[in-house]
Design an enzyme around this catalytic site. Structure first.
Site, PDB file in Angstrom:
ATOM      1  N   MET A  31       0.852  -1.199   0.000  1.00  5.83           N
ATOM      2  CA  MET A  31       0.000   0.000   0.000  1.00  5.83           C
ATOM      3  C   MET A  31       0.889   1.251   0.000  1.00  5.83           C
ATOM      4  O   MET A  31       0.435   2.342   0.330  1.00  5.83           O
ATOM      5  CB  MET A  31      -0.943  -0.012   1.201  1.00  5.83           C
ATOM      6  CG  MET A  31      -1.919  -1.186   1.157  1.00  5.83           C
ATOM      7  SD  MET A  31      -3.471  -0.900   2.011  1.00  5.83           S
ATOM      8  CE  MET A  31      -2.890  -0.636   3.679  1.00  5.83           C
ATOM      9  N   GLY A  32       2.158   1.076  -0.365  1.00  5.31           N
ATOM     10  CA  GLY A  32       3.045   2.220  -0.504  1.00  5.31           C
ATOM     11  C   GLY A  32       3.594   2.728   0.818  1.00  5.31           C
ATOM     12  O   GLY A  32       3.520   2.052   1.834  1.00  5.31           O
ATOM     13  N   TYR A  33       4.191   3.935   0.762  1.00  5.38           N
ATOM     14  CA  TYR A  33       4.913   4.533   1.884  1.00  5.38           C
ATOM     15  C   TYR A  33       5.980   3.532   2.338  1.00  5.38           C
ATOM     16  O   TYR A  33       6.040   3.135   3.495  1.00  5.38           O
ATOM     17  CB  TYR A  33       3.958   4.912   3.024  1.00  5.38           C
ATOM     18  CG  TYR A  33       4.464   6.099   3.814  1.00  5.38           C
ATOM     19  CD1 TYR A  33       4.576   7.352   3.227  1.00  5.38           C
ATOM     20  CD2 TYR A  33       4.861   5.967   5.141  1.00  5.38           C
ATOM     21  CE1 TYR A  33       5.064   8.438   3.932  1.00  5.38           C
ATOM     22  CE2 TYR A  33       5.356   7.047   5.853  1.00  5.38           C
ATOM     23  CZ  TYR A  33       5.450   8.278   5.239  1.00  5.38           C
ATOM     24  OH  TYR A  33       5.948   9.360   5.939  1.00  5.38           O
ATOM     25  N   HIS A  38       9.373  -3.311   3.286  1.00  4.82           N
ATOM     26  CA  HIS A  38       8.975  -3.464   1.881  1.00  4.82           C
ATOM     27  C   HIS A  38      10.200  -3.679   0.987  1.00  4.82           C
ATOM     28  O   HIS A  38      10.175  -4.493   0.062  1.00  4.82           O
ATOM     29  CB  HIS A  38       8.243  -2.208   1.393  1.00  4.82           C
ATOM     30  CG  HIS A  38       6.964  -1.903   2.102  1.00  4.82           C
ATOM     31  ND1 HIS A  38       6.820  -0.827   2.934  1.00  4.82           N
ATOM     32  CD2 HIS A  38       5.772  -2.534   2.097  1.00  4.82           C
ATOM     33  CE1 HIS A  38       5.581  -0.793   3.409  1.00  4.82           C
ATOM     34  NE2 HIS A  38       4.923  -1.823   2.922  1.00  4.82           N
ATOM     35  N   GLY A 148       5.052  -9.849   3.846  1.00  3.21           N
ATOM     36  CA  GLY A 148       5.809  -9.770   5.090  1.00  3.21           C
ATOM     37  C   GLY A 148       5.189 -10.659   6.166  1.00  3.21           C
ATOM     38  O   GLY A 148       3.967 -10.790   6.245  1.00  3.21           O
ATOM     39  N   GLN A 154      -2.653 -12.147   7.848  1.00  5.35           N
ATOM     40  CA  GLN A 154      -2.858 -11.878   6.416  1.00  5.35           C
ATOM     41  C   GLN A 154      -2.151 -12.936   5.571  1.00  5.35           C
ATOM     42  O   GLN A 154      -2.711 -13.451   4.586  1.00  5.35           O
ATOM     43  CB  GLN A 154      -2.322 -10.481   6.078  1.00  5.35           C
ATOM     44  CG  GLN A 154      -2.214 -10.197   4.592  1.00  5.35           C
ATOM     45  CD  GLN A 154      -1.849  -8.763   4.302  1.00  5.35           C
ATOM     46  OE1 GLN A 154      -2.683  -7.885   4.399  1.00  5.35           O
ATOM     47  NE2 GLN A 154      -0.598  -8.511   3.948  1.00  5.35           N
TER      48      GLN A 154
HETATM   49  O1  PAF Z   1      -0.132  -5.746   3.479  1.00  4.30           O
HETATM   50  C1  PAF Z   1      -0.561  -4.825   2.742  1.00  4.30           C
HETATM   51  O2  PAF Z   1       0.109  -3.798   2.514  1.00  4.30           O
HETATM   52  C2  PAF Z   1      -1.929  -4.960   2.095  1.00  4.30           C
HETATM   53  O3  PAF Z   1      -2.819  -5.586   2.953  1.00  4.30           O
HETATM   54  C3  PAF Z   1      -1.883  -5.658   0.738  1.00  4.30           C
HETATM   55  C4  PAF Z   1      -1.414  -7.096   0.835  1.00  4.30           C
HETATM   56  C5  PAF Z   1      -0.955  -4.886  -0.206  1.00  4.30           C
HETATM   57  C6  PAF Z   1      -3.279  -5.669   0.112  1.00  4.30           C
HETATM   58  O4  PAF Z   1      -3.769  -4.389  -0.051  1.00  4.30           O
END
Ligand code: PAF
Length: 301
Positions: A31-33, A38, A148, A154
């Protein structure tokens, strides 16, 4: 040079071309930033695939009304720079209208695994995650997707979706990355005040102490969960959402600690909700703790 792509059609074409040239496509959904966590996903993708796609999309479907969708930190320029530095081939930065040109009526939903832990406080969250991840997998067609281990629930949910739907992709979980003092990296750390930032270290301190207790022979899950709750509750300004000991794959409750076990916590510091975890592999007397990377091992008092 990293290409920035904003449409689904162009991204599909780029991935088709890469596959046509015999390149293995890797997907890093974000989701950036972007932070060092990341970046480590992009590096892992770089090491094992030949065409790395980083998606940057703050997915409205995974935020409930009243959550932080509007103020979620964004920095596309910085993100593209980070992707370039890490050698990504493509940044996919689609506007919401490209990803969801009409309100989607389809949801991909994984039962049970999503009902508890973060799903209790955020009941619509995981359906939003699995729906967008399924969509990204369908657009990109990667052989490997990188997530991650900080978002342990998740990761378990995405793995289960891929397994249940026989999606042709390997899901790789990459180590959680921490600040030197142990705080798990998260884009939401940007919300913390100075005092909250200091208090937030209690999450890793508590997880580490609980992992030490297991290494020292404690095997009763309720006792270890209570230890976690006690130490987090003792820190001013930190309100526990959950502190649990769970089976790492199924997220189910445990009586005895044995096998692959997740120590998982979530807490609120003011408006900010943070999560953290330590994964333990317990085989008889042998305990291995996956504490993550980046922190100073001697950082404890
Ligand atoms: O972990 C995240 O940043 C989000 O949940 C993902 C997997 C990119 C889905 O929007």
């Amino acid at each position: 040079m990293t290409a920035v792509i904003e449409t689904i059609a162009d991204l599909r074409a780029a991935c088709d071309e890469a596959r046509g040239a015999g390149r293995r496509v890797g997907l890093v959904p974000t989701m950036g930033y972007l932070h060092a966590g990341h970046r480590s996903l992009i590096r892992a993708a770089r090491e094992t695939t030949d065409f790395v796609v980083v998606t940057i999309f703050v997915n409205p479907l995974q935020f409930a009304p009243g959550e932080d969708l509007d103020r979620y930190p964004r920095d596309l320029e910085g993100d593209v720079r980070a992707c370039e530095e890490e050698g990504a081939d493509v940044v996919f930065a689609a506007p919401v209208a490209e990803m969801y040109p009409k309100p989607p009526k389809t949801r991909v939903s994984v039962a049970d695994l999503t009902a508890d832990l973060c799903g209790r406080a955020r009941p619509t969250h995981f359906d939003g995650v699995t729906t967008v991840v399924a969509k990204l997998l369908s657009i990109v067609g990667p052989c490997t997707a990188f997530f991650g281990r900080k978002d342990a629930q998740q990761l378990a949910v995405v793995r289960r979706m891929v397994d249940d739907l026989s999606m042709p992709v390997d899901v790789v979980g990459c180590p959680l990355v921490r600040e030197a003092d142990g705080l798990a990296l998260s884009s939401r750390n940007a919300y913390l005040s100075h005092d909250q930032r200091e208090a937030a270290t209690v999450l890793f301190e508590s997880l580490r102490a609980a992992a030490d207790a297991v290494a020292g022979g404690e095997r009763d899950a309720a006792t270890v969960a209570e230890m976690l709750r006690g130490s987090i509750a003792a820190r001013d300004g930190v309100e526990i959402d959950y502190a649990e000991v769970r089976d790492a794959a199924e997220m189910t409750t445990l009586d005895r600690i044995e096998g692959e076990v997740l120590l998982a916590v979530a807490a609120r510091l003011g408006e900010t909700r943070l999560i953290d975890n330590v994964r333990l592999t317990v085989r008889g007397d042998t305990v291995t703790a996956d504490l993550g990377t980046g922190f100073r091992p001697d950082g404890r008092e």
